[in-house]
Each structure stands twice: as structure tokens, then as C-alpha cells.
Design a protein around this motif. Structure first.
Motif, PDB file in Angstrom:
ATOM      1  N   GLU A   1     -17.528  10.389 -17.660  1.00 38.37           N
ATOM      2  CA  GLU A   1     -17.020   9.899 -16.380  1.00 38.37           C
ATOM      3  C   GLU A   1     -15.499   9.876 -16.320  1.00 38.37           C
ATOM      4  O   GLU A   1     -14.925   9.366 -15.367  1.00 38.37           O
ATOM      5  CB  GLU A   1     -17.583   8.501 -16.095  1.00 38.37           C
ATOM      6  CG  GLU A   1     -19.091   8.504 -15.962  1.00 38.37           C
ATOM      7  CD  GLU A   1     -19.648   7.168 -15.557  1.00 38.37           C
ATOM      8  OE1 GLU A   1     -20.379   7.145 -14.561  1.00 38.37           O
ATOM      9  OE2 GLU A   1     -19.328   6.157 -16.215  1.00 38.37           O
ATOM     10  N   ASN A   2     -14.846  10.451 -17.340  1.00 37.83           N
ATOM     11  CA  ASN A   2     -13.379  10.498 -17.395  1.00 37.83           C
ATOM     12  C   ASN A   2     -12.782   9.147 -17.011  1.00 37.83           C
ATOM     13  O   ASN A   2     -11.999   9.025 -16.067  1.00 37.83           O
ATOM     14  CB  ASN A   2     -12.842  11.601 -16.487  1.00 37.83           C
ATOM     15  CG  ASN A   2     -13.381  12.960 -16.874  1.00 37.83           C
ATOM     16  OD1 ASN A   2     -13.492  13.275 -18.047  1.00 37.83           O
ATOM     17  ND2 ASN A   2     -13.755  13.755 -15.900  1.00 37.83           N
ATOM     18  N   VAL A   3     -13.151   8.138 -17.764  1.00 37.20           N
ATOM     19  CA  VAL A   3     -12.824   6.754 -17.435  1.00 37.20           C
ATOM     20  C   VAL A   3     -11.329   6.472 -17.565  1.00 37.20           C
ATOM     21  O   VAL A   3     -10.701   6.791 -18.570  1.00 37.20           O
ATOM     22  CB  VAL A   3     -13.635   5.787 -18.324  1.00 37.20           C
ATOM     23  CG1 VAL A   3     -13.179   4.348 -18.139  1.00 37.20           C
ATOM     24  CG2 VAL A   3     -15.119   5.912 -18.005  1.00 37.20           C
ATOM     25  N   LEU A   4     -10.798   5.877 -16.509  1.00 36.37           N
ATOM     26  CA  LEU A   4      -9.415   5.406 -16.468  1.00 36.37           C
ATOM     27  C   LEU A   4      -9.444   3.893 -16.643  1.00 36.37           C
ATOM     28  O   LEU A   4     -10.148   3.194 -15.914  1.00 36.37           O
ATOM     29  CB  LEU A   4      -8.781   5.764 -15.119  1.00 36.37           C
ATOM     30  CG  LEU A   4      -7.479   5.050 -14.736  1.00 36.37           C
ATOM     31  CD1 LEU A   4      -6.344   5.449 -15.668  1.00 36.37           C
ATOM     32  CD2 LEU A   4      -7.129   5.344 -13.292  1.00 36.37           C
ATOM     33  N   ARG A   5      -8.700   3.399 -17.636  1.00 31.88           N
ATOM     34  CA  ARG A   5      -8.570   1.952 -17.854  1.00 31.88           C
ATOM     35  C   ARG A   5      -7.115   1.568 -17.649  1.00 31.88           C
ATOM     36  O   ARG A   5      -6.220   2.167 -18.237  1.00 31.88           O
ATOM     37  CB  ARG A   5      -9.003   1.574 -19.270  1.00 31.88           C
ATOM     38  CG  ARG A   5     -10.479   1.664 -19.494  1.00 31.88           C
ATOM     39  CD  ARG A   5     -10.858   1.315 -20.935  1.00 31.88           C
ATOM     40  NE  ARG A   5     -12.259   1.530 -21.157  1.00 31.88           N
ATOM     41  CZ  ARG A   5     -12.832   2.705 -21.424  1.00 31.88           C
ATOM     42  NH1 ARG A   5     -12.072   3.782 -21.478  1.00 31.88           N
ATOM     43  NH2 ARG A   5     -14.122   2.817 -21.603  1.00 31.88           N
ATOM     44  N   VAL A   6      -6.922   0.548 -16.834  1.00 28.54           N
ATOM     45  CA  VAL A   6      -5.572   0.080 -16.536  1.00 28.54           C
ATOM     46  C   VAL A   6      -5.495  -1.391 -16.915  1.00 28.54           C
ATOM     47  O   VAL A   6      -6.215  -2.218 -16.363  1.00 28.54           O
ATOM     48  CB  VAL A   6      -5.234   0.258 -15.038  1.00 28.54           C
ATOM     49  CG1 VAL A   6      -3.831  -0.244 -14.752  1.00 28.54           C
ATOM     50  CG2 VAL A   6      -5.394   1.712 -14.615  1.00 28.54           C
ATOM     51  N   GLU A   7      -4.639  -1.698 -17.879  1.00 25.91           N
ATOM     52  CA  GLU A   7      -4.363  -3.094 -18.222  1.00 25.91           C
ATOM     53  C   GLU A   7      -3.210  -3.526 -17.341  1.00 25.91           C
ATOM     54  O   GLU A   7      -2.164  -2.857 -17.298  1.00 25.91           O
ATOM     55  CB  GLU A   7      -3.999  -3.251 -19.694  1.00 25.91           C
ATOM     56  CG  GLU A   7      -5.153  -2.971 -20.621  1.00 25.91           C
ATOM     57  CD  GLU A   7      -4.802  -3.218 -22.080  1.00 25.91           C
ATOM     58  OE1 GLU A   7      -3.747  -3.824 -22.366  1.00 25.91           O
ATOM     59  OE2 GLU A   7      -5.588  -2.798 -22.928  1.00 25.91           O
ATOM     60  N   CYS A   8      -3.412  -4.639 -16.631  1.00 28.24           N
ATOM     61  CA  CYS A   8      -2.415  -5.032 -15.644  1.00 28.24           C
ATOM     62  C   CYS A   8      -2.427  -6.541 -15.421  1.00 28.24           C
ATOM     63  O   CYS A   8      -3.289  -7.255 -15.917  1.00 28.24           O
ATOM     64  CB  CYS A   8      -2.677  -4.309 -14.328  1.00 28.24           C
ATOM     65  SG  CYS A   8      -4.338  -4.553 -13.672  1.00 28.24           S
ATOM     66  N   HIS A   9      -1.465  -6.980 -14.636  1.00 29.54           N
ATOM     67  CA  HIS A   9      -1.386  -8.376 -14.230  1.00 29.54           C
ATOM     68  C   HIS A   9      -2.570  -8.660 -13.304  1.00 29.54           C
ATOM     69  O   HIS A   9      -2.985  -7.782 -12.539  1.00 29.54           O
ATOM     70  CB  HIS A   9      -0.060  -8.631 -13.510  1.00 29.54           C
ATOM     71  CG  HIS A   9       0.176 -10.076 -13.242  1.00 29.54           C
ATOM     72  ND1 HIS A   9      -0.325 -10.699 -12.133  1.00 29.54           N
ATOM     73  CD2 HIS A   9       0.839 -11.013 -13.966  1.00 29.54           C
ATOM     74  CE1 HIS A   9       0.021 -11.978 -12.160  1.00 29.54           C
ATOM     75  NE2 HIS A   9       0.730 -12.193 -13.264  1.00 29.54           N
ATOM     76  N   PRO A  10      -3.138  -9.863 -13.341  1.00 30.19           N
ATOM     77  CA  PRO A  10      -4.277 -10.185 -12.481  1.00 30.19           C
ATOM     78  C   PRO A  10      -4.037  -9.979 -10.988  1.00 30.19           C
ATOM     79  O   PRO A  10      -4.983  -9.794 -10.228  1.00 30.19           O
ATOM     80  CB  PRO A  10      -4.556 -11.659 -12.789  1.00 30.19           C
ATOM     81  CG  PRO A  10      -4.094 -11.824 -14.191  1.00 30.19           C
ATOM     82  CD  PRO A  10      -2.871 -10.940 -14.301  1.00 30.19           C
ATOM     83  N   ASP A  11      -2.790  -9.982 -10.550  1.00 26.03           N
ATOM     84  CA  ASP A  11      -2.499  -9.773  -9.128  1.00 26.03           C
ATOM     85  C   ASP A  11      -2.449  -8.298  -8.735  1.00 26.03           C
ATOM     86  O   ASP A  11      -2.363  -7.983  -7.548  1.00 26.03           O
ATOM     87  CB  ASP A  11      -1.166 -10.434  -8.755  1.00 26.03           C
ATOM     88  CG  ASP A  11      -1.221 -11.945  -8.846  1.00 26.03           C
ATOM     89  OD1 ASP A  11      -2.333 -12.511  -8.773  1.00 26.03           O
ATOM     90  OD2 ASP A  11      -0.154 -12.563  -8.999  1.00 26.03           O
TER      91      ASP A  11
END
Length: 97
Positions: free
Chosen positions: A50-60
Motif C-alpha cells: 500500500e506504499n504506506v506514508l507515515r508522518v510523525e507530527c504535532h497533534p494539531d
């Protein structure tokens, strides 16, 4: 205990199914997303079906903005649910047998 995609008060993980297929495209996506306010890390798993994109980010941080940017660049994305399991509560931890 199950919790949502918010890891802490400063971090959540957004996960998307994408049609990003090449390392060159993945590099472009990283260059576009990393400068966004509140985005800490960007990972694209090109070996996943599924060519997964993971983005770690601020909750907002907004998944809609990420989806719009990807669409503007010509990639499709669908946000996937992402749940963290707290193994301290064995009654709700996933069975790994």
C-alpha cells in the motif's frame, strides 16, 4: 488499552495508503512535507503493497493539508486508522500467538 494516533501531547502519527512508487517520488514527498509546521518525520514504505506514508507530527497537524499537498503533486492518498496498543493492560492487548 487502545488509544488513538496521539502518542503524547507533542506527537501523533498519521498513516496514509498512497500510490507513491519510486524512491525519487518518496524523496520529493519528504522535501514537501518536512518543512510543514509541526511535521517531525516522514517515512514512505515502498516495499509495502500500500506504499504506506507515515508522518510523525504535532497533534494539531491536519491530515487534510497533507492529502491536499499530495493530490496537488499528483499522488493519491487515503488516511488509514492507526491505533497504539498499551501492553500494560493485557486484557486489551492484541493476541500475538
Amino acid at each position: 488499552m487502545r488509544v488513538n494516533n496521539i502518542i503524547s501531547e507533542d506527537l501523533k502519527i498519521l498513516v496514509f495508503r498512497t500510490n507513491i512508487k519510486t524512491s525519487q517520488s518518496a524523496t520529493t514527498v519528504r522535501k514537501v512535507l518536512l518543512p510543514l509546521d509541526g511535521v517531525y518525520s516522514v517515512n514512505i514504505d515502498l516495499e509495502d503493497s500500500e506504499n504506506v506514508l507515515r508522518v510523525e507530527c504535532h497533534p494539531d497537524a491536519s491530515p487534510k493539508i497533507i492529502k491536499k499537498l499530495l493530490a496537488k503533486l499528483g499522488w493519491n492518498s487515503t488516511e488509514l486508522s492507526y491505533e497504539i496498543f498499551d501492553n500494560s493492560d493485557s486484557r486489551t492487548a492484541p493476541n500475538v500467538d
